[in-house]
Structure formats: structure tokens, C-alpha cells
Enzyme design. Structure first.
Site, PDB file in Angstrom:
ATOM      1  N   ILE A 245       0.889  -1.158   0.000  1.00  0.00           N
ATOM      2  CA  ILE A 245       0.000   0.000   0.000  1.00  0.00           C
ATOM      3  C   ILE A 245       0.932   1.213   0.000  1.00  0.00           C
ATOM      4  O   ILE A 245       1.561   1.507   1.013  1.00  0.00           O
ATOM      5  CB  ILE A 245      -0.933   0.011   1.222  1.00  0.00           C
ATOM      6  CG1 ILE A 245      -1.866  -1.199   1.189  1.00  0.00           C
ATOM      7  CG2 ILE A 245      -1.759   1.304   1.232  1.00  0.00           C
ATOM      8  CD1 ILE A 245      -2.810  -1.272   2.365  1.00  0.00           C
ATOM      9  N   PRO A 246       1.053   1.916  -1.120  1.00  0.00           N
ATOM     10  CA  PRO A 246       2.171   2.851  -1.303  1.00  0.00           C
ATOM     11  C   PRO A 246       1.956   4.228  -0.667  1.00  0.00           C
ATOM     12  O   PRO A 246       1.872   5.243  -1.359  1.00  0.00           O
ATOM     13  CB  PRO A 246       2.278   2.953  -2.826  1.00  0.00           C
ATOM     14  CG  PRO A 246       0.865   2.769  -3.292  1.00  0.00           C
ATOM     15  CD  PRO A 246       0.246   1.772  -2.350  1.00  0.00           C
ATOM     16  N   CYS A 247       1.921   4.264   0.648  1.00  0.00           N
ATOM     17  CA  CYS A 247       1.775   5.555   1.325  1.00  0.00           C
ATOM     18  C   CYS A 247       2.993   6.439   1.090  1.00  0.00           C
ATOM     19  O   CYS A 247       2.921   7.665   1.255  1.00  0.00           O
ATOM     20  CB  CYS A 247       1.521   5.359   2.813  1.00  0.00           C
ATOM     21  SG  CYS A 247       2.779   4.407   3.685  1.00  0.00           S
ATOM     22  N   HIS A 248       4.115   5.831   0.676  1.00  0.00           N
ATOM     23  CA  HIS A 248       5.315   6.623   0.393  1.00  0.00           C
ATOM     24  C   HIS A 248       5.141   7.500  -0.843  1.00  0.00           C
ATOM     25  O   HIS A 248       5.943   8.413  -1.069  1.00  0.00           O
ATOM     26  CB  HIS A 248       6.533   5.709   0.212  1.00  0.00           C
ATOM     27  CG  HIS A 248       6.396   4.727  -0.911  1.00  0.00           C
ATOM     28  ND1 HIS A 248       5.689   3.545  -0.797  1.00  0.00           N
ATOM     29  CD2 HIS A 248       6.877   4.751  -2.189  1.00  0.00           C
ATOM     30  CE1 HIS A 248       5.745   2.888  -1.940  1.00  0.00           C
ATOM     31  NE2 HIS A 248       6.454   3.595  -2.804  1.00  0.00           N
ATOM     32  N   ARG A 249       4.119   7.245  -1.650  1.00  0.00           N
ATOM     33  CA  ARG A 249       3.892   8.050  -2.853  1.00  0.00           C
ATOM     34  C   ARG A 249       3.047   9.293  -2.577  1.00  0.00           C
ATOM     35  O   ARG A 249       2.694  10.018  -3.525  1.00  0.00           O
ATOM     36  CB  ARG A 249       3.219   7.197  -3.938  1.00  0.00           C
ATOM     37  CG  ARG A 249       4.089   6.057  -4.425  1.00  0.00           C
ATOM     38  CD  ARG A 249       3.403   5.191  -5.453  1.00  0.00           C
ATOM     39  NE  ARG A 249       4.154   3.951  -5.627  1.00  0.00           N
ATOM     40  CZ  ARG A 249       3.615   2.817  -6.076  1.00  0.00           C
ATOM     41  NH1 ARG A 249       2.331   2.772  -6.415  1.00  0.00           N
ATOM     42  NH2 ARG A 249       4.358   1.727  -6.192  1.00  0.00           N
TER      43      ARG A 249
END
Length: 282
Positions: A245-249
Site C-alpha cells: 500500500i504505497p503511502c510513500h507516494r
């Protein structure tokens, strides 16, 4: 992660932190290599093996102008180009994650008393990780710089579950995401502990393409709740499945990278690494 790999990752992290803090000065290869105590030749080779591009090219992906530029785009052009050249293989990334399931009210309330959770430690380009799964899907993935502390944090998420240190097929399947070998992926199933609002936010994050970025305001608009910026930020911060789940994006509207649960340097590395991977196949 073996000792040498750990040393190499720490050198890369130190280099990225230096680049992030000094990109306006456009440091030379010699400047960066000196900071990580390597010869320019050795550092160039090590960095290029890790990121797939030179330190100079990687630096371009860390500038505020680049981040702002991506925020102005839909991200579709980058991602579609990557798709056409085979990066995503069987289809758009977010389509792989159509099975996102919240735990039942009972499971959520009783801290996982009815759950058996398999967990294992594995290597990633961004350091050691802890990945955990139930019979329904991946329930947790976190960076584990300290394995004991990482396991403790998992156990705090599900205090009443039964834990087994076992590598299972769900974990192995999910970890292919770090290699970009989408041809080996079946549908990744996620079995998450969260409120209805959190699940909605996490599902929106899955739609941010590889190499793309979004802002907190854009995510809030995606879930048709544009005024819920603080709640969206809180839900993003509580994401239980790092990288998948790409919360870093998600970055700030100003183009600033912003905070990250596992460190701003790691977040910066992930953004640059993904942008570099997309760039090399476009």
C-alpha cells in the site's frame, strides 16, 4: 539481510540523505563518494547496481521541481509507458489488489483472538522487512531495522492472535513486488485491520501508479471527502502494509517529501528508486 548487504544499504541511505539535503548545490560524484567513504568508481558502481541509474540521474528524481511536476500530472503517461514496455506485466498495479478485505467487527474488536498469523523476515532493497499473513491475506508489512522491536509492534496490532514464524505462499507472492517481476504475481490479497474510512483511504493509495506521486489533498478528493485532510493524513500514517500500500507516494502539495513512519530517507529512496525504474523502461 547479510552483513555486507546491510553495510551497502546503509551507505546508499547515507548517500540519499546527503543528496536530499544538498541537491540545490548539485554535489559531484566525488563529493557524494567522499561522504560515504568510498572511491568515486566504487560508489558509482554500487549505487547504479542498487538504483538502476547513476547517482546524478537519481538526484534528478529527488528535486522539488520533479516532485511538483509529477503532482501536476495524472501519472497515467508514465505508468502507461511502463506498462507497454512490460514493467507491470499482467496489468496495472492497482488491479492486482482488487481483493482488499477489512477484518470482521469481531476480529477487529477482540485484537485478532480468532486469527493465526504467520510471519517471517525478508530482505528488500530498502532494508530488512517483517511480513505477516492470515489465511485470508497479507495483514502487515513493516521495515524491521530491529527485528525484536518490529515483531513487538506487530503483536501490539493483534495482541490476542496466535503467532507462527512461518514463510507461506502469500508472503512469497507479495514479496515479488520488490523485484518488479509481475509475471510471478497472482492477485495479492490484503486482510486489514482498519475502520471503513481507513480502508477507503488505503484503497485509494493503491491507485497511485508506480513512479507517480500524489498529495494528501488529492487523496482526500479521490475518496470524495476533500475537507478531511487531517483524517486522511492520519489514515495514511496508520497504513499497516508498507510499500504494497504505497503511502510513500503521498507527499506535500509543496513538493516536499514529508514525514514517513520508517524514516524520511527511506521514503525518499523508495520514491527515487521507483521513478528510476520507470525511467529506465520508458
Amino acid at each position: 539481510m547479510n552483513q555486507q548487504e546491510n553495510i551497502n544499504f546503509n551507505r546508499i541511505a547515507d548517500a540519499i540523505e546527503y543528496l536530499s539535503q544538498n541537491f540545490k548545490e548539485q554535489p559531484t560524484l566525488d563529493d557524494i563518494a567522499q561522504k560515504v567513504h568510498l572511491s568515486p568508481f566504487h560508489f558509482q558502481r554500487l549505487f547504479s547496481e542498487w538504483a538502476g541509474v547513476s547517482p546524478k540521474k537519481f538526484l534528478q528524481f529527488l528535486t522539488v521541481d520533479y516532485a511538483k511536476g509529477l503532482l501536476k500530472e495524472t501519472g497515467a503517461s508514465l505508468f502507461d509507458a511502463a506498462y507497454e514496455t512490460g514493467l507491470s506485466g499482467t496489468g496495472r498495479l492497482h488491479d492486482l489488489f482488487i481483493n482488499i478485505e477489512g477484518m470482521t467487527p469481531g476480529e477487529y474488536k477482540n485484537g485478532g483472538a480468532a486469527l493465526t498469523i504467520n510471519y517471517s523476515f525478508a530482505e528488500s532493497p530498502f532494508g530488512n522487512i517483517l511480513v505477516a499473513s492470515t489465511s485470508k491475506g497479507i495483514c502487515y508489512l513493516a521495515f524491521a531495522d530491529d527485528e525484536r522491536n518490529a515483531l513487538h509492534e506487530l503483536q501490539c496490532q493483534f495482541p490476542n492472535a496466535v503467532y507462527k514464524q512461518v514463510v507461506d505462499l502469500m508472503q512469497q507472492n507479495a514479496l515479488h513486488i520488490f523485484t518488479h517481476d509481475w509475471s510471478m504475481l497472482d492477485q495479492i490479497k490484503l486482510h486489514l485491520k482498519g475502520t471503513a474510512f481507513q480502508l477507503k483511504v488505503w484503497e485509494a493509495l493503491l491507485k497511485i501508479p508506480v513512479g507517480g506521486l500524489s498529495s494528501y489533498r488529492a487523496v482526500a478528493s479521490t475518496i470524495n471527502n476533500p475537507n478531511a485532510l487531517r483524517a486522511v493524513g492520519s489514515a495514511i500514517g496508520q497504513n499497516p502494509v508498507a510499500f504494497i500500500i504505497p503511502c510513500h507516494r503521498v507527499i506535500q502539495s509543496s513538493g516536499s517529501i514529508g514525514n514517513y513512519h520508517w524514516g524520511t530517507t527511506r521514503k525518499t529512496a523508495m520514491i527515487g528508486w521507483e521513478a528510476a525504474k520507470v525511467s529506465t523502461v520508458v
